[in-house]
Design a protein around this motif. Structure first.
Motif, PDB file in Angstrom:
ATOM      1  N   GLU A  89       0.895  -1.280  -0.036  1.00 19.39           N
ATOM      2  CA  GLU A  89      -0.148   0.190  -0.069  1.00 19.39           C
ATOM      3  C   GLU A  89       0.579   1.297   0.030  1.00 19.39           C
ATOM      4  O   GLU A  89       0.455   2.344  -0.706  1.00 19.39           O
ATOM      5  CB  GLU A  89      -0.966   0.018   1.383  1.00 19.39           C
ATOM      6  CG  GLU A  89      -1.991  -1.006   1.268  1.00 19.39           C
ATOM      7  CD  GLU A  89      -1.642  -2.372   1.637  1.00 19.39           C
ATOM      8  OE1 GLU A  89      -2.454  -3.344   1.622  1.00 19.39           O
ATOM      9  OE2 GLU A  89      -0.624  -2.546   1.858  1.00 19.39           O
ATOM     10  N   THR A  90       1.979   1.314   0.822  1.00 14.87           N
ATOM     11  CA  THR A  90       2.676   2.382   0.767  1.00 14.87           C
ATOM     12  C   THR A  90       3.535   2.568  -0.473  1.00 14.87           C
ATOM     13  O   THR A  90       3.583   3.850  -0.848  1.00 14.87           O
ATOM     14  CB  THR A  90       3.818   1.963   1.842  1.00 14.87           C
ATOM     15  OG1 THR A  90       3.322   1.895   3.537  1.00 14.87           O
ATOM     16  CG2 THR A  90       4.842   3.562   1.885  1.00 14.87           C
ATOM     17  N   ALA A  91       4.089   1.721  -1.228  1.00 17.25           N
ATOM     18  CA  ALA A  91       4.549   1.903  -2.505  1.00 17.25           C
ATOM     19  C   ALA A  91       3.528   2.474  -3.571  1.00 17.25           C
ATOM     20  O   ALA A  91       3.982   3.357  -4.268  1.00 17.25           O
ATOM     21  CB  ALA A  91       5.192   0.616  -3.033  1.00 17.25           C
ATOM     22  N   GLU A  92       2.255   1.855  -3.370  1.00 16.31           N
ATOM     23  CA  GLU A  92       1.362   2.591  -4.395  1.00 16.31           C
ATOM     24  C   GLU A  92       1.249   4.006  -4.377  1.00 16.31           C
ATOM     25  O   GLU A  92       0.892   4.593  -5.148  1.00 16.31           O
ATOM     26  CB  GLU A  92       0.247   1.494  -4.266  1.00 16.31           C
ATOM     27  CG  GLU A  92       0.258   0.163  -4.629  1.00 16.31           C
ATOM     28  CD  GLU A  92      -0.874  -0.680  -4.495  1.00 16.31           C
ATOM     29  OE1 GLU A  92      -1.025  -1.695  -5.078  1.00 16.31           O
ATOM     30  OE2 GLU A  92      -1.578  -0.436  -3.324  1.00 16.31           O
ATOM     31  N   LEU A  93       1.113   4.389  -2.952  1.00 18.31           N
ATOM     32  CA  LEU A  93       0.694   5.778  -2.460  1.00 18.31           C
ATOM     33  C   LEU A  93       1.779   6.581  -2.867  1.00 18.31           C
ATOM     34  O   LEU A  93       1.763   7.730  -3.249  1.00 18.31           O
ATOM     35  CB  LEU A  93       0.242   5.656  -1.174  1.00 18.31           C
ATOM     36  CG  LEU A  93      -0.277   7.045  -0.637  1.00 18.31           C
ATOM     37  CD1 LEU A  93      -1.384   7.432  -1.503  1.00 18.31           C
ATOM     38  CD2 LEU A  93      -0.636   7.015   0.889  1.00 18.31           C
ATOM     39  N   TYR A 106       1.699   8.110  -6.348  1.00 17.16           N
ATOM     40  CA  TYR A 106       0.716   9.276  -6.487  1.00 17.16           C
ATOM     41  C   TYR A 106       1.003  10.452  -5.777  1.00 17.16           C
ATOM     42  O   TYR A 106       1.005  11.611  -6.226  1.00 17.16           O
ATOM     43  CB  TYR A 106      -0.739   8.606  -6.002  1.00 17.16           C
ATOM     44  CG  TYR A 106      -1.376   7.705  -7.203  1.00 17.16           C
ATOM     45  CD1 TYR A 106      -2.090   8.368  -8.350  1.00 17.16           C
ATOM     46  CD2 TYR A 106      -1.460   6.371  -7.011  1.00 17.16           C
ATOM     47  CE1 TYR A 106      -2.613   7.758  -9.049  1.00 17.16           C
ATOM     48  CE2 TYR A 106      -2.400   5.636  -7.830  1.00 17.16           C
ATOM     49  CZ  TYR A 106      -2.677   6.205  -9.065  1.00 17.16           C
ATOM     50  OH  TYR A 106      -3.460   5.478 -10.175  1.00 17.16           O
ATOM     51  N   ALA A 107       1.636  10.065  -4.507  1.00 19.00           N
ATOM     52  CA  ALA A 107       1.836  11.507  -3.786  1.00 19.00           C
ATOM     53  C   ALA A 107       3.165  12.317  -4.542  1.00 19.00           C
ATOM     54  O   ALA A 107       3.067  13.494  -4.440  1.00 19.00           O
ATOM     55  CB  ALA A 107       2.536  10.813  -2.335  1.00 19.00           C
ATOM     56  N   ALA A 108       4.070  11.632  -5.062  1.00 23.46           N
ATOM     57  CA  ALA A 108       5.286  12.063  -5.771  1.00 23.46           C
ATOM     58  C   ALA A 108       4.451  12.860  -7.093  1.00 23.46           C
ATOM     59  O   ALA A 108       5.154  14.110  -7.058  1.00 23.46           O
ATOM     60  CB  ALA A 108       6.039  10.953  -6.155  1.00 23.46           C
ATOM     61  N   LYS A 158      -3.899  12.097 -15.281  1.00 25.37           N
ATOM     62  CA  LYS A 158      -4.681  11.177 -14.787  1.00 25.37           C
ATOM     63  C   LYS A 158      -4.427  10.695 -13.095  1.00 25.37           C
ATOM     64  O   LYS A 158      -5.277  10.186 -12.475  1.00 25.37           O
ATOM     65  CB  LYS A 158      -4.616   9.922 -15.582  1.00 25.37           C
ATOM     66  CG  LYS A 158      -3.262   9.330 -15.585  1.00 25.37           C
ATOM     67  CD  LYS A 158      -2.789   8.007 -16.518  1.00 25.37           C
ATOM     68  CE  LYS A 158      -1.795   7.270 -16.320  1.00 25.37           C
ATOM     69  NZ  LYS A 158      -1.715   6.666 -15.073  1.00 25.37           N
ATOM     70  N   ASP A 159      -3.090  10.984 -12.817  1.00 23.83           N
ATOM     71  CA  ASP A 159      -2.764  10.525 -11.713  1.00 23.83           C
ATOM     72  C   ASP A 159      -3.337  11.449 -10.486  1.00 23.83           C
ATOM     73  O   ASP A 159      -3.695  11.094  -9.254  1.00 23.83           O
ATOM     74  CB  ASP A 159      -1.190  10.323 -11.437  1.00 23.83           C
ATOM     75  CG  ASP A 159      -0.769   9.448 -12.226  1.00 23.83           C
ATOM     76  OD1 ASP A 159      -1.449   8.478 -12.578  1.00 23.83           O
ATOM     77  OD2 ASP A 159       0.640   9.366 -12.291  1.00 23.83           O
ATOM     78  N   THR A 160      -3.278  13.031 -10.644  1.00 26.84           N
ATOM     79  CA  THR A 160      -3.942  13.627  -9.984  1.00 26.84           C
ATOM     80  C   THR A 160      -5.349  13.553  -9.657  1.00 26.84           C
ATOM     81  O   THR A 160      -5.878  13.379  -8.454  1.00 26.84           O
ATOM     82  CB  THR A 160      -3.637  15.107 -10.190  1.00 26.84           C
ATOM     83  OG1 THR A 160      -4.138  15.349 -11.690  1.00 26.84           O
ATOM     84  CG2 THR A 160      -2.333  15.790 -10.116  1.00 26.84           C
ATOM     85  N   ILE A 173      -6.121  20.209  -1.624  1.00 25.06           N
ATOM     86  CA  ILE A 173      -5.177  20.801  -2.228  1.00 25.06           C
ATOM     87  C   ILE A 173      -4.991  20.438  -3.770  1.00 25.06           C
ATOM     88  O   ILE A 173      -5.060  21.165  -4.603  1.00 25.06           O
ATOM     89  CB  ILE A 173      -3.895  20.829  -1.620  1.00 25.06           C
ATOM     90  CG1 ILE A 173      -3.826  21.455  -0.375  1.00 25.06           C
ATOM     91  CG2 ILE A 173      -2.813  21.098  -2.511  1.00 25.06           C
ATOM     92  CD1 ILE A 173      -2.571  21.254   0.543  1.00 25.06           C
ATOM     93  N   VAL A 174      -5.025  19.029  -3.807  1.00 27.36           N
ATOM     94  CA  VAL A 174      -5.064  18.430  -5.063  1.00 27.36           C
ATOM     95  C   VAL A 174      -6.462  18.453  -5.982  1.00 27.36           C
ATOM     96  O   VAL A 174      -6.235  18.904  -7.250  1.00 27.36           O
ATOM     97  CB  VAL A 174      -4.877  16.849  -4.948  1.00 27.36           C
ATOM     98  CG1 VAL A 174      -4.565  16.284  -6.422  1.00 27.36           C
ATOM     99  CG2 VAL A 174      -3.722  16.558  -3.951  1.00 27.36           C
ATOM    100  N   GLU A 175      -7.515  18.557  -5.309  1.00 34.03           N
ATOM    101  CA  GLU A 175      -8.635  19.084  -6.118  1.00 34.03           C
ATOM    102  C   GLU A 175      -8.755  20.314  -6.730  1.00 34.03           C
ATOM    103  O   GLU A 175      -9.007  20.550  -7.875  1.00 34.03           O
ATOM    104  CB  GLU A 175      -9.830  18.911  -5.108  1.00 34.03           C
ATOM    105  CG  GLU A 175     -10.097  17.537  -4.748  1.00 34.03           C
ATOM    106  CD  GLU A 175     -11.562  17.680  -3.474  1.00 34.03           C
ATOM    107  OE1 GLU A 175     -11.961  18.601  -3.420  1.00 34.03           O
ATOM    108  OE2 GLU A 175     -11.704  16.599  -2.865  1.00 34.03           O
ATOM    109  N   THR A 176      -8.033  21.225  -5.891  1.00 36.87           N
ATOM    110  CA  THR A 176      -7.886  22.601  -6.457  1.00 36.87           C
ATOM    111  C   THR A 176      -6.993  22.590  -7.670  1.00 36.87           C
ATOM    112  O   THR A 176      -6.815  23.363  -8.719  1.00 36.87           O
ATOM    113  CB  THR A 176      -7.232  23.468  -5.252  1.00 36.87           C
ATOM    114  OG1 THR A 176      -8.458  23.493  -4.383  1.00 36.87           O
ATOM    115  CG2 THR A 176      -7.029  25.036  -5.991  1.00 36.87           C
ATOM    116  N   VAL A 177      -5.765  22.019  -7.613  1.00 34.20           N
ATOM    117  CA  VAL A 177      -4.982  21.828  -8.344  1.00 34.20           C
ATOM    118  C   VAL A 177      -5.294  21.299  -9.809  1.00 34.20           C
ATOM    119  O   VAL A 177      -5.042  21.848 -10.859  1.00 34.20           O
ATOM    120  CB  VAL A 177      -3.747  20.901  -8.031  1.00 34.20           C
ATOM    121  CG1 VAL A 177      -2.616  20.507  -9.085  1.00 34.20           C
ATOM    122  CG2 VAL A 177      -2.731  21.549  -6.906  1.00 34.20           C
ATOM    123  N   VAL A 178      -6.147  20.267  -9.752  1.00 34.00           N
ATOM    124  CA  VAL A 178      -6.820  19.654 -10.907  1.00 34.00           C
ATOM    125  C   VAL A 178      -7.593  20.766 -11.565  1.00 34.00           C
ATOM    126  O   VAL A 178      -7.717  20.952 -12.970  1.00 34.00           O
ATOM    127  CB  VAL A 178      -7.612  18.366 -10.639  1.00 34.00           C
ATOM    128  CG1 VAL A 178      -8.422  18.010 -11.843  1.00 34.00           C
ATOM    129  CG2 VAL A 178      -6.778  17.232 -10.093  1.00 34.00           C
TER     130      VAL A 178
END
Length: 451
Positions: free
Chosen positions: A201-205, A208-210, A266-268, A284-289
């Motif tokens: 789970e950590t690797a998958e996240l 996306y976080a990066a 797509k990742d955001t 924050i990410v919603e606003t970025v998109v």
């Protein structure tokens, strides 16, 4: 060691070629017979500097091959990498995992001895667990491990990113799978590359976080650029002033028309949907998109404004249509918003891109495609510089002026120096630099309006 790479798209082909450069025996598998046929003839279906030579070298050495036969390729593999597409799902923005899960089921049918199944594709949290469930259901008799090994490849410099990465992330709960993955990446241990071992789970996240953090940096500097234009500041000096702070860093602080490409859009969106599903929204990410989507659409207005507020019947020379230089990737490129918006206002678009024409022709109907930058400029009322290919950085400005109807440039990548453009007699519009540079002089602005 032997590995199978399922998928010969950007990630699969680059990763497979680079693993073979490590000395690993790699077979790249795809369902597209025409693609495999091309690869076996030495033709590379994507544009990536250095990839053609790397593939040819390792095919000749017998370490790299291409096949349509997934079962045979998987049977003797120590590890099988899933590198298929995970596009945004139509309607809700979630990552479409149907190709990943279909691959997992096929892999399960082909496995013999212990195999590590690795998700190389960008996948949401929980995908690795589902892959394991599918394999276990399909082949309850087989011994296997599951790992997540996200890629961090930048288009245009992917080979260097793979062979000399900042870090390698490996997520697995299996000691045996961990040992296989360490063996595959042993050449990177020798150059002291950080290897980050985590849970699935950590690797998958992490992936996306990066990507969303980098997208946020781009969006932040774009908004600062807009403010700079209002207050008379220079965004490049602001970026330098904050980027020299080690806590911030100078990368991804380059203003422009918004991010595009195969990953960030797509990742955001996928991370936003995942967070909403788990009841932990990322505002924050919603606003970025939202900001990035609106920014790309607003860039056409800058071009229209530079042309005196009207582009009906005017020829606009577009330089660059791919989302970034050194790639032919058109996915979510700002040009896909900008060019149709100009066409809707009646503009005639003449365009040139060193590598993107083949893909762009399918996506941008009505564009007149030219053989080089100067051909686009013949009779043009304005230049719109959308992608910062190196050959666009050294245009002969005297020749440019002679070819154009009116010397207007809208430089959405800030390739040129405003003082130099003013001295060369251009009405020059850029991003995030003082507005006094955006229209060089009164006489020229009047000429633009008259045209």
């Amino acid at each position: 060691m032997r590995i199978a790479m399922i998928g010969t798209g950007y990630v699969g082909l680059v990763s497979g070629a680079c693993f073979s450069e490590f000395g690993v025996n790699v077979v790249c598998v795809d369902k597209d017979a025409s693609k495999i046929d091309r690869l076996n003839r030495g033709e590379i279906p994507i544009y990536e500097p250095g990839l053609e030579d790397l593939v040819a070298k390792n095919v000749k050495a017998g370490r790299l091959s291409f096949s349509l036969d997934l079962a045979a390729s998987v049977a003797d593999a120590d590890a099988v990498f899933i590198a298929v597409g995970t596009p945004s799902r139509r309607g809700d923005g979630h990552a479409d995992l149907s190709y990943v899960y279909a691959a997992a089921e096929e892999i399960a049918r082909g496995m013999n001895d212990y195999t590590v199944v690795v998700t190389k594709s960008t996948v949401p949290v929980g995908t690795g667990r589902e892959v394991a469930r599918i394999i276990r259901k399909t082949r309850p008799d087989v011994d296997f491990g599951v790992a997540s090994n996200p890629e961090f490849l930048r288009e245009g410099s992917a080979i260097g990113d793979f062979l000399r990465p900042d870090r390698v992330v490996i997520g697995t709960d299996s000691d045996r799978a961990r040992a296989v993955m360490r063996a595959l990446y042993r050449p990177l241990y020798l150059i002291e590359t950080p290897i980050v071992m985590t849970s699935l789970e950590t690797a998958e996240l992490i992936k996306y976080a990066a990507n969303t953090f980098l997208a946020t940096k781009i969006t932040f500097i774009n908004e600062i650029a807009d403010l700079c234009e209002k207050v008379g500041a220079d965004v490049h000096d602001v970026a330098k002033g904050i980027g020299l702070d080690g806590r911030i860093g100078k990368k991804f602080l380059h203003p422009g028309p918004g991010y595009g490409g195969s990953c960030f859009p797509k990742d955001t969106l996928a991370l936003v949907r995942t967070a909403q599903d788990y009841g932990s929204p990322l505002r924050i990410v919603e606003t970025v998109v939202d900001i990035n989507t609106k920014r790309k659409r607003s860039m056409a207005d800058r071009i229209i404004e530079a042309c005196g507020g009207d582009v009906d019947g005017k020829s606009i020379a577009v330089l660059g249509v791919t989302f970034k230089p050194n790639t032919d990737d058109m996915r979510d490129s700002p040009s896909l918003d900008i060019i149709p918006a100009l066409q809707e206002k009646g503009a005639i678009i003449r365009a040139f891109d060193p590598a993107g024409r083949h893909e762009a022709e399918k996506l941008l109907p009505g564009v007149v495609w030219c053989g080089d930058a100067y051909e686009t400029l013949e009779g043009a009322s304005a230049i719109a510089l959308l992608t910062e290919w190196n050959e666009f950085r050294v245009l002969d400005l005297k020749r440019v002026r002679e070819l154009m109807k009116t010397p207007v440039m809208v430089d959405l990548r800030n390739v040129y120096n405003p003082d130099d453009m003013e001295m060369a007699g251009f009405a020059y519009t850029c991003v995030g630099r003082p507005s006094r540079f955006r229209i060089s002089n009164r006489d020229l602005r009047e000429k633009v309006l008259e045209s």
